[in-house]
Write a protein that holds these residues in place. Structure first.
Motif, PDB file in Angstrom:
ATOM      1  N   ALA A 192      29.396  59.224  75.247  1.00 49.76           N
ATOM      2  CA  ALA A 192      30.201  60.448  75.340  1.00 49.76           C
ATOM      3  C   ALA A 192      30.680  60.884  73.962  1.00 49.76           C
ATOM      4  O   ALA A 192      30.675  62.075  73.625  1.00 49.76           O
ATOM      5  CB  ALA A 192      31.378  60.224  76.273  1.00 49.76           C
ATOM      6  N   TYR A 193      31.095  59.920  73.124  1.00 49.61           N
ATOM      7  CA  TYR A 193      31.515  60.250  71.766  1.00 49.61           C
ATOM      8  C   TYR A 193      30.350  60.834  70.966  1.00 49.61           C
ATOM      9  O   TYR A 193      30.526  61.740  70.156  1.00 49.61           O
ATOM     10  CB  TYR A 193      32.047  59.007  71.043  1.00 49.61           C
ATOM     11  N   ILE A 194      29.163  60.293  71.185  1.00 50.58           N
ATOM     12  CA  ILE A 194      27.977  60.799  70.490  1.00 50.58           C
ATOM     13  C   ILE A 194      27.710  62.249  70.885  1.00 50.58           C
ATOM     14  O   ILE A 194      27.472  63.114  70.036  1.00 50.58           O
ATOM     15  CB  ILE A 194      26.749  59.924  70.795  1.00 50.58           C
ATOM     16  N   GLU A 195      27.734  62.504  72.180  1.00 53.54           N
ATOM     17  CA  GLU A 195      27.502  63.875  72.657  1.00 53.54           C
ATOM     18  C   GLU A 195      28.522  64.838  72.076  1.00 53.54           C
ATOM     19  O   GLU A 195      28.179  65.927  71.609  1.00 53.54           O
ATOM     20  CB  GLU A 195      27.554  63.899  74.193  1.00 53.54           C
ATOM     21  N   SER A 196      29.792  64.444  72.093  1.00 47.20           N
ATOM     22  CA  SER A 196      30.836  65.300  71.546  1.00 47.20           C
ATOM     23  C   SER A 196      30.640  65.510  70.041  1.00 47.20           C
ATOM     24  O   SER A 196      30.794  66.628  69.528  1.00 47.20           O
ATOM     25  CB  SER A 196      32.204  64.658  71.801  1.00 47.20           C
ATOM     26  N   PHE A 197      30.278  64.434  69.346  1.00 49.32           N
ATOM     27  CA  PHE A 197      30.063  64.512  67.901  1.00 49.32           C
ATOM     28  C   PHE A 197      28.933  65.476  67.550  1.00 49.32           C
ATOM     29  O   PHE A 197      29.057  66.314  66.648  1.00 49.32           O
ATOM     30  CB  PHE A 197      29.746  63.110  67.360  1.00 49.32           C
ATOM     31  N   ILE A 198      27.830  65.380  68.276  1.00 49.51           N
ATOM     32  CA  ILE A 198      26.678  66.219  67.988  1.00 49.51           C
ATOM     33  C   ILE A 198      27.009  67.691  68.212  1.00 49.51           C
ATOM     34  O   ILE A 198      26.543  68.567  67.474  1.00 49.51           O
ATOM     35  CB  ILE A 198      25.473  65.769  68.831  1.00 49.51           C
ATOM     36  N   ILE A 211      25.565  57.191  58.945  1.00 51.52           N
ATOM     37  CA  ILE A 211      26.167  57.578  60.214  1.00 51.52           C
ATOM     38  C   ILE A 211      25.207  57.300  61.356  1.00 51.52           C
ATOM     39  O   ILE A 211      25.607  56.912  62.449  1.00 51.52           O
ATOM     40  CB  ILE A 211      26.577  59.063  60.177  1.00 51.52           C
ATOM     41  N   GLN A 212      23.892  57.468  61.109  1.00 50.19           N
ATOM     42  CA  GLN A 212      22.915  57.197  62.157  1.00 50.19           C
ATOM     43  C   GLN A 212      23.022  55.772  62.675  1.00 50.19           C
ATOM     44  O   GLN A 212      22.878  55.522  63.866  1.00 50.19           O
ATOM     45  CB  GLN A 212      21.498  57.433  61.630  1.00 50.19           C
ATOM     46  N   VAL A 213      23.290  54.825  61.779  1.00 53.56           N
ATOM     47  CA  VAL A 213      23.408  53.422  62.196  1.00 53.56           C
ATOM     48  C   VAL A 213      24.483  53.284  63.265  1.00 53.56           C
ATOM     49  O   VAL A 213      24.278  52.632  64.299  1.00 53.56           O
ATOM     50  CB  VAL A 213      23.731  52.524  60.988  1.00 53.56           C
ATOM     51  N   SER A 214      25.638  53.895  63.034  1.00 60.06           N
ATOM     52  CA  SER A 214      26.727  53.826  64.009  1.00 60.06           C
ATOM     53  C   SER A 214      26.353  54.517  65.306  1.00 60.06           C
ATOM     54  O   SER A 214      26.635  54.027  66.391  1.00 60.06           O
ATOM     55  CB  SER A 214      27.993  54.461  63.426  1.00 60.06           C
ATOM     56  N   ILE A 215      25.687  55.682  65.203  1.00 60.02           N
ATOM     57  CA  ILE A 215      25.319  56.439  66.381  1.00 60.02           C
ATOM     58  C   ILE A 215      24.310  55.677  67.234  1.00 60.02           C
ATOM     59  O   ILE A 215      24.455  55.566  68.448  1.00 60.02           O
ATOM     60  CB  ILE A 215      24.726  57.796  65.984  1.00 60.02           C
TER      61      ILE A 215
END
Length: 345
Positions: free
Chosen positions: A336-342, A25-29
């Protein structure tokens, strides 16, 4: 000051991602973290503020409450699977090696808009996100059945999301003061209420740049056309449906007949604006058939499908030969997707 805050935010995101999720998942992030600088500098609003506007969490108390319930946009949704088959002659149109593969696995998430996981399916909005994972590269899509967006920049995006949380009064303010929002509301009011996720058209409102065989580039937008055709429900038919009919309808459908979409790229003319998702391009623009998305559920038991909510659909995770345009809305999506995901970890 913005740049300093932005840098610390990026470092913090990397640490939180590394501590909380697995390397795949880190790769995508990480592919999206580089965009955080550009997106933040393009607006006075930070990425966390934009996510707060979407979630309706404008203060510390509401933000912490949202984290506890793992608040997210497109909260009502489900994942399934299928395959992508590139069109036979696509490489005569584009120089994109990714499309040389004969068949590529797909993870799909179908959803409604908004943060309510119990929203009624009887509204008009339909959303489809896809991960097409090839041998070495991936191509992700984030699409909806609306062909235009409500804001052309991040300030207007923040304002729209903030005002719609105020109900009828906020919506009327947008209609009176923001022409793009007014046009969006008028467009959505005319959308048919489809009988199935499988009978909806889906659009990528943002533009991308595609390499051509002659080493030039052309801008285009994604369009998914349902092979079964568009099928809308009448008001009488809609009244007979439950508030949760869409998921089971699609899963039942694909047990016997796959849901299929023809994927096109709608090409921009030299006069078309490619950095503004509120602008519709004429229907007369050339379309290039890229391939078919076939959703059949045959890989639904795979971990990647069952846990697809534990990653993001990254619209700028692109194979060689496709690049994002300078659209500020597009380039803010991934951070924004990263922030929401975290916040949901």
């Amino acid at each position: 000051m913005i740049i300093n805050n932005m840098t610390h935010s990026t470092i913090g995101l990397k640490k939180r991602v590394s501590n909380a999720i697995n390397p795949l998942i880190q790769v995508s992030i990480y592919t999206g973290l580089a965009l955080l600088s550009t997106a933040t500098m393009a607006t006075e609003k930070s990425i966390p503020e934009l996510v707060d506007a979407v979630n309706g969490t404008p203060d510390t108390a509401s933000r912490e409450a949202g984290k506890k319930v793992k608040l997210r946009n497109h909260a009502k949704g489900f994942c399934t699977s299928g395959m992508f088959k590139p069109a036979a002659q696509i490489n005569n149109q584009f120089n994109i090696p990714f499309f040389e593969q004969q068949q590529i696995s797909v993870t799909a998430r179908f959803s409604l808009g908004g943060t309510n996981p119990h929203a009624s399916d009887k509204g008009a909005g339909r959303f489809m996100s896809l991960k097409i994972d090839g041998d070495k590269e991936s191509l992700n899509f984030v699409t909806s059945n609306a062909q235009l967006f409500f804001a052309s920049n991040l300030e207007d995006f923040f304002t729209f999301q903030t005002k719609v949380k105020q109900g009828a009064e906020g919506k009327q303010w947008l209609i009176n003061n923001k022409p793009d929002a007014k046009a969006f509301f008028e467009y959505v009011s005319q959308l048919p209420k489809s009988s199935s996720f499988a009978t909806s058209r889906y659009f990528g409102v943002n533009s991308f740049l595609f390499d051509k065989p002659d080493n030039t580039q052309v801008a285009g937008r994604w369009i998914f056309e349902p092979a079964a055709g568009e099928v809308a429900l009448t008001q009488a038919e809609l009244a007979t449906r439950s508030d949760d009919f869409l998921q089971q309808e699609l899963l039942n459908r694909i047990e016997t007949t796959p849901a299929v979409w023809n994927l096109y790229v709608k090409l921009a003319d030299s006069n078309d604006i490619i950095t503004d998702p509120t602008v519709l391009w004429p229907e007369s623009r050339q379309r290039v058939l890229v391939g078919q998305v076939i959703i059949d559920g045959k890989q639904d038991k795979q971990t990647s499908v069952q846990q697809c909510d534990k990653s993001i659909f990254n619209p700028v995770l692109l194979p060689e030969g496709i690049a994002p345009s300078a659209d500020p809305i597009l380039n803010a999506r991934t951070p924004a997707y990263i922030e929401s995901f975290i916040r949901r970890l």
